[in-house]
Design a protein around this motif. Structure first.
Motif, PDB file in Angstrom:
ATOM      1  N   LYS A   1      -2.493   6.649  16.333  1.00 57.01           N
ATOM      2  CA  LYS A   1      -2.090   5.954  15.109  1.00 57.01           C
ATOM      3  C   LYS A   1      -1.319   6.926  14.228  1.00 57.01           C
ATOM      4  N   MET A   2      -0.051   6.598  13.951  1.00 59.28           N
ATOM      5  CA  MET A   2       0.801   7.408  13.068  1.00 59.28           C
ATOM      6  C   MET A   2       0.974   6.679  11.749  1.00 59.28           C
ATOM      7  N   GLU A   3       0.790   7.410  10.665  1.00 58.61           N
ATOM      8  CA  GLU A   3       0.802   6.803   9.346  1.00 58.61           C
ATOM      9  C   GLU A   3       1.639   7.643   8.383  1.00 58.61           C
ATOM     10  N   TRP A   4       2.614   6.994   7.731  1.00 54.89           N
ATOM     11  CA  TRP A   4       3.481   7.646   6.762  1.00 54.89           C
ATOM     12  C   TRP A   4       3.112   7.193   5.354  1.00 54.89           C
ATOM     13  N   GLY A   5       2.932   8.135   4.469  1.00 54.78           N
ATOM     14  CA  GLY A   5       2.752   7.809   3.069  1.00 54.78           C
ATOM     15  C   GLY A   5       4.079   7.828   2.339  1.00 54.78           C
TER      16      GLY A   5
ATOM     17  N   SER B   1       0.823  -1.216   0.000  1.00 51.43           N
ATOM     18  CA  SER B   1       0.000   0.000   0.000  1.00 51.43           C
ATOM     19  C   SER B   1       0.854   1.262   0.000  1.00 51.43           C
ATOM     20  N   GLY B   2       2.113   1.131   0.396  1.00 47.76           N
ATOM     21  CA  GLY B   2       3.000   2.282   0.436  1.00 47.76           C
ATOM     22  C   GLY B   2       2.908   3.091   1.709  1.00 47.76           C
ATOM     23  N   ARG B   3       2.004   2.726   2.620  1.00 50.17           N
ATOM     24  CA  ARG B   3       1.812   3.474   3.861  1.00 50.17           C
ATOM     25  C   ARG B   3       2.285   2.636   5.044  1.00 50.17           C
ATOM     26  N   GLN B   4       3.153   3.236   5.846  1.00 48.44           N
ATOM     27  CA  GLN B   4       3.681   2.573   7.035  1.00 48.44           C
ATOM     28  C   GLN B   4       2.973   3.104   8.275  1.00 48.44           C
TER      29      GLN B   4
ATOM     30  N   LEU C   1       7.556  12.856   5.349  1.00 46.50           N
ATOM     31  CA  LEU C   1       8.457  12.954   6.487  1.00 46.50           C
ATOM     32  C   LEU C   1       7.707  12.999   7.802  1.00 46.50           C
ATOM     33  N   ILE C   2       6.671  13.839   7.890  1.00 47.95           N
ATOM     34  CA  ILE C   2       5.867  13.973   9.115  1.00 47.95           C
ATOM     35  C   ILE C   2       4.615  13.107   8.973  1.00 47.95           C
ATOM     36  N   PRO C   3       4.358  12.211   9.918  1.00 43.99           N
ATOM     37  CA  PRO C   3       3.222  11.287   9.757  1.00 43.99           C
ATOM     38  C   PRO C   3       1.884  11.980  10.023  1.00 43.99           C
TER      39      PRO C   3
END
Length: 377
Positions: free
Chosen positions: A185-189, A160-163, A193-195
């Motif tokens: 819940k922190m999600e990186w696309g 999905s590309g999201r961590q 840089l900033i979730p």
């Protein structure tokens, strides 16, 4: 406007809506009830009473409040002036619902967005043994709590590309009497840089993955509100008097619950969940001939009509319909044993809608009959 847009008429509509909810929840027969509270804008284009400009929506409107179950039944609605906060009057609104249905279910959950992050709501839920899942607005203190975990997860990202990373901690604001649990819940696309961070406040002991999953289900309430607006037009509050507009909204919610009952209990064997618009276009807005003979209404549709079997289920007559739809029958008395054929489902559903309507509108019809008698006198 004159008959229903007054205190007695609104009370009768509230009674009918409450009866519709009773039937839906008794039929559901589950151990948990999840309530979603949300508000929406109701644009106004005239000089209706209590219409005001709302800066959040950027227009003149009413600002109604709704409560839905996780299955889509409308528990209640409240028409409010347009300039009130989204959570204004939430406790008086949900209190009758809690008092009536808290003892029916072992688990009683409440979900809401950041507009309902109010200490009074938290304390009320804790007092009534209600589990809440409410989003918190981000602030400097919350960012400070999760700052040690801001590093992006190492390793190859998923397809999905999201961590995703989750932080579970306790937090106490200055206006709170004690610390409460917060799940972040922190999600990186990709190349982010900033979730993106979401803070969920809860008094549940569920694992963090379950907390996030339960809260994410809250978004379905927005779909139910859109369904009511787009199909039943319950946002057509164009009367001048505020009481008349309240009656319009209540009648829209009542019609929604009736159609939702058809969707849940009569449209069987479907691979997808049918929408209210589907029911209206295929079961109501169709070519048919209606006749009245020997104390019975007959609906005649074409013999080649592909959905005729739904009419046999919905408009069938028989004994025990009221008990069947309300789930009040005793073991081995009225409800026959269910066979695996679709025809047996029709037999069990015979008369259920007739009994449901008679139960639903009992007080409402008494109110209308009383009003007619007073006018004649």
């Amino acid at each position: 406007n004159e008959v229903l847009g007054n205190e007695a008429g609104l009370k009768a509509l509230d009674g009918a809506l409450q009866r519709s909810v009773d039937a839906l929840l008794r039929k559901k027969g589950q151990a948990a009830l999840i309530i979603d509270v949300d508000s929406t804008e109701d644009p106004a284009h005239g000089g209706q009473e209590r219409v005001a400009y709302n800066g959040h929506f950027g227009l003149s409107c009413f600002h109604p409040l709704f409560a839905f179950t996780s299955e889509g039944a409308c528990l209640g609605e409240k028409l409010r002036p347009g300039n009130v906060h989204s959570a204004d009057g939430t406790l008086p609104f949900i209190h009758p619902i809690v008092e009536r249905y808290r003892s029916w279910f072992e688990l009683f959950w409440l979900r809401g967005d950041a507009a309902f992050s109010n200490p009074d709501i938290y304390e009320y839920c804790e007092k009534k043994r209600i589990t809440y899942f409410i989003r918190l607005r981000a602030n400097a203190k919350l960012y400070e709590e999760v700052s040690p975990h801001m590093a992006r997860p190492v390793g190859r990202p998923p397809r999905s590309g999201r961590q995703v990373k989750v932080v579970d901690f306790h937090y106490q604001a200055k206006s709170w009497t004690r610390p409460r649990r917060v799940v972040c819940k922190m999600e990186w696309g990709p190349n982010q840089l900033i979730p993106d961070m979401n803070f969920i406040l809860t008094n549940s002991r569920l694992p963090w993955a379950k907390v996030i999953k339960v809260y994410n289900g809250r978004g379905d309430a927005r779909n139910r509100i859109k369904e009511g607006k787009n199909t039943l037009r319950w946002d057509k509050t164009s009367c001048h008097r505020f009481g008349a507009n309240c009656a319009r909204l209540k009648m829209g919610a009542l019609a929604y619950n009736l159609l939702h009952m058809l969707r849940r209990f009569y449209v069987m064997g479907e691979g997808v969940r049918r929408s209210i618009e589907w029911l209206i276009k295929r079961l109501i807005k169709i070519g048919a001939r209606v006749s009245y003979h020997a104390r019975k209404w007959h609906v005649h549709v074409a013999s080649a009509f592909p959905l005729a079997h739904y009419y046999r289920a919905v408009f069938g007559y028989g004994d025990g319909g009221l008990q069947a739809v309300l789930g009040l029958e005793e073991k081995g008395s009225l409800r026959p044993k269910m066979e695996k054929t679709l025809y047996s489902r029709w037999i069990w559903m015979e008369g259920a809608l007739k009994g449901y309507l008679g139960y639903l509108f009992a007080d409402f019809m008494d109110f209308l009959a009383g009003g007619t008698a007073e006018e004649e006198n």
